[in-house]
Scaffold this active site. Structure first.
Site, PDB file in Angstrom:
ATOM      1  N   ASP A  23     -12.741   5.985  10.130  1.00 43.54           N
ATOM      2  CA  ASP A  23     -12.613   6.218   8.907  1.00 43.54           C
ATOM      3  C   ASP A  23     -13.630   5.129   8.678  1.00 43.54           C
ATOM      4  OD1 ASP A  23     -13.532   7.318   6.443  1.00 43.54           O
ATOM      5  OD2 ASP A  23     -11.415   6.538   5.794  1.00 43.54           O
TER       6      ASP A  23
ATOM      7  N   LYS B 200       0.939  -1.072  -0.557  1.00 44.81           N
ATOM      8  CA  LYS B 200       0.557  -0.375   0.280  1.00 44.81           C
ATOM      9  C   LYS B 200       0.548   1.035  -0.277  1.00 44.81           C
ATOM     10  CE  LYS B 200      -3.562   2.457   2.141  1.00 44.81           C
ATOM     11  NZ  LYS B 200      -4.856   1.898   3.397  1.00 44.81           N
TER      12      LYS B 200
HETATM   13  N1  ATP Z   1      -4.503  -6.090   1.321  1.00 46.63           N
HETATM   14  C1  ATP Z   1      -4.863  -5.624   0.408  1.00 46.63           C
HETATM   15  N2  ATP Z   1      -4.724  -6.664  -0.235  1.00 46.63           N
HETATM   16  C2  ATP Z   1      -5.603  -6.104  -1.699  1.00 46.63           C
HETATM   17  N3  ATP Z   1      -6.611  -5.370  -2.214  1.00 46.63           N
HETATM   18  C3  ATP Z   1      -6.300  -4.152  -0.591  1.00 46.63           C
HETATM   19  C4  ATP Z   1      -5.659  -4.440  -0.110  1.00 46.63           C
HETATM   20  N4  ATP Z   1      -5.784  -3.388   1.084  1.00 46.63           N
HETATM   21  C5  ATP Z   1      -6.306  -2.327   0.364  1.00 46.63           C
HETATM   22  N5  ATP Z   1      -6.898  -2.803  -0.822  1.00 46.63           N
HETATM   23  C6  ATP Z   1      -7.506  -2.036  -1.982  1.00 46.63           C
HETATM   24  O1  ATP Z   1      -7.481  -1.091  -2.326  1.00 46.63           O
HETATM   25  C7  ATP Z   1      -8.501  -0.268  -2.383  1.00 46.63           C
HETATM   26  C8  ATP Z   1      -7.783   0.972  -1.634  1.00 46.63           C
HETATM   27  O2  ATP Z   1      -7.486   0.561   0.094  1.00 46.63           O
HETATM   28  P1  ATP Z   1      -7.561   1.175   1.134  1.00 46.63           P
HETATM   29  O3  ATP Z   1      -8.867   1.772   1.599  1.00 46.63           O
HETATM   30  O4  ATP Z   1      -6.684   0.998   2.448  1.00 46.63           O
HETATM   31  O5  ATP Z   1      -7.151   2.738   0.787  1.00 46.63           O
HETATM   32  P2  ATP Z   1      -7.634   4.448   1.050  1.00 46.63           P
HETATM   33  O6  ATP Z   1      -6.902   5.016   0.405  1.00 46.63           O
HETATM   34  O7  ATP Z   1      -7.321   4.635   2.066  1.00 46.63           O
HETATM   35  O8  ATP Z   1      -8.659   4.479   0.556  1.00 46.63           O
HETATM   36  P3  ATP Z   1      -9.914   5.490   0.697  1.00 46.63           P
HETATM   37  O9  ATP Z   1     -10.671   5.745  -0.781  1.00 46.63           O
HETATM   38  O10 ATP Z   1     -11.013   4.810   1.837  1.00 46.63           O
HETATM   39  O11 ATP Z   1      -8.927   6.729   1.158  1.00 46.63           O
HETATM   40  C9  ATP Z   1      -9.424  -0.867  -1.248  1.00 46.63           C
HETATM   41  O12 ATP Z   1     -10.226  -0.241  -1.354  1.00 46.63           O
HETATM   42  C10 ATP Z   1      -8.806  -2.561  -1.695  1.00 46.63           C
HETATM   43  O13 ATP Z   1      -9.433  -2.716  -2.815  1.00 46.63           O
END
Ligand code: ATP
Ligand code: MG
Length: 290
Positions: free
Chosen positions: A225, A124
């Site tokens: 969140d 990530k």
């Molecule tokens: N461990 C993981 N394995 C596979 N896919 C993941 C994983 N973590 C996150 N994702 C995918 O990536 C996307 C974005 O992750 P996450 O929600 O953690 O990030 P964000 O940028 O904080 O999101 P938001 O749009 O809620 O602000 C998720 O919707 C999911 O589809």
């Protein structure tokens, strides 16, 4: 091309001096918006002309940005920071390859990674500031970090990794594996995002959400969140929690506010799906164990 694409493209051509250069920019993120050329030359122990030469090729590769006024200096781009993180993870034998995109959030890009043993991991890349107009509430709970957006991204990854370390093994969250700069390495998750789930949602699902919130609370983490966008119905039909960078501890001055907001979001979602749900106060009592 995405920032990770630029990083991967530059990966094999980067010299040892190039890496030291990028690390030096990262170390100075909180001190300077642009690190002065003279400071770079001194810290790297390399003549100005040589610094300029290395910098020019990294600038073309989109790893750094040059500024000519009020003084000459360079700063990192997110591709530069991505490259540093990927390089460090590879050197420490955490990953040997970066694969395709598996998720894209408002504040992150998630890629598949491959470990030396051939297992898959999720990488990530935190991208705060990409949508800088986004509600400031998230930033507030991150705490103020100086040094611009890249510093905030590193801080977000650190915070999220810490939360997963506090919770993994106690409730259903991705396994935290490692972290380098703004990149968090965790186990890949699979299943169906709660907001997209078309199966029958029942009281049992809601109770699992509340149970997760309770365990999380007891272990010092309020998600802050929580919504149907940050929960998955996993392959075993259990609720899995993810996306924790904005968590706060129950001792945080706004803990009560964030906890209530999380609970309200969940109550609203499940009520809209015709699941009968207890009152906000009753749910809060269960979570707080009061
Ligand atoms: N461990 C993981 N394995 C596979 N896919 C993941 C994983 N973590 C996150 N994702 C995918 O990536 C996307 C974005 O992750 P996450 O929600 O953690 O990030 P964000 O940028 O904080 O999101 P938001 O749009 O809620 O602000 C998720 O919707 C999911 O589809
Ligand atoms: Mg999310």
């Amino acid at each position: 091309m995405s920032s990770v694409d630029w990083a991967l493209q530059a990966y094999s051509s980067l010299s040892e001096l190039g890496i030291r250069f990028l690390k030096c920019l990262e170390r100075n993120l909180s001190l300077y918006e642009y690190v002065p050329l003279k400071v770079l030359s001194k810290s790297l122990n390399v003549k100005l002309e040589k610094v300029n030469k290395v910098a020019e090729s990294m600038r073309k590769q989109r790893l750094i940005v040059f500024s000519a006024s009020p003084y000459k200096g360079y700063t990192l781009t997110s591709a530069g920071l991505d490259l540093l993180a990927i390089k460090m993870l590879a050197e420490r034998d955490i990953i040997i390859r970066v694969g395709g995109v598996i998720g894209m959030g408002k504040e992150s890009d998630v890629y598949l990674g491959v470990t030396p043993r051939g297992n898959y991991v999720a990488l990530k890349f935190h991208r705060l500031g990409r949508t800088s107009f986004r509600k400031t509430r998230r930033l507030r709970s991150y705490g103020l970090v100086s040094g611009g957006w890249l510093k905030q991204c590193i801080s977000a990854a650190r915070r999220e990794f810490k939360a997963l370390e506090m919770l993994y093994g106690k409730m259903n969250v991705p396994q935290p594996i490692d972290r380098e700069y703004h990149v968090m390495v965790m186990s890949p998750i699979s299943g169906c995002m709660l907001y997209r789930y078309r199966g029958l949602l029942t009281r049992r699902h809601f109770e699992e959400v509340v149970e997760g919130m309770k365990i999380s609370f007891c272990n010092g983490v309020i998600h802050s969140d929580l919504s149907e966008y940050n929960l998955i119905v996993d392959d075993d039909s259990h609720i899995l929690f993810f996306d924790f960078p904005q968590w706060v501890p129950p001792t945080h001055p706004n803990a009560d506010l964030y906890l209530k907001r999380d609970v309200r979001n969940m109550i609203k979602f499940f009520r809209e799906r015709d699941v009968s749900i207890p009152s906000l106060e009753d749910v809060l009592k269960v979570i707080r164990g009061a």
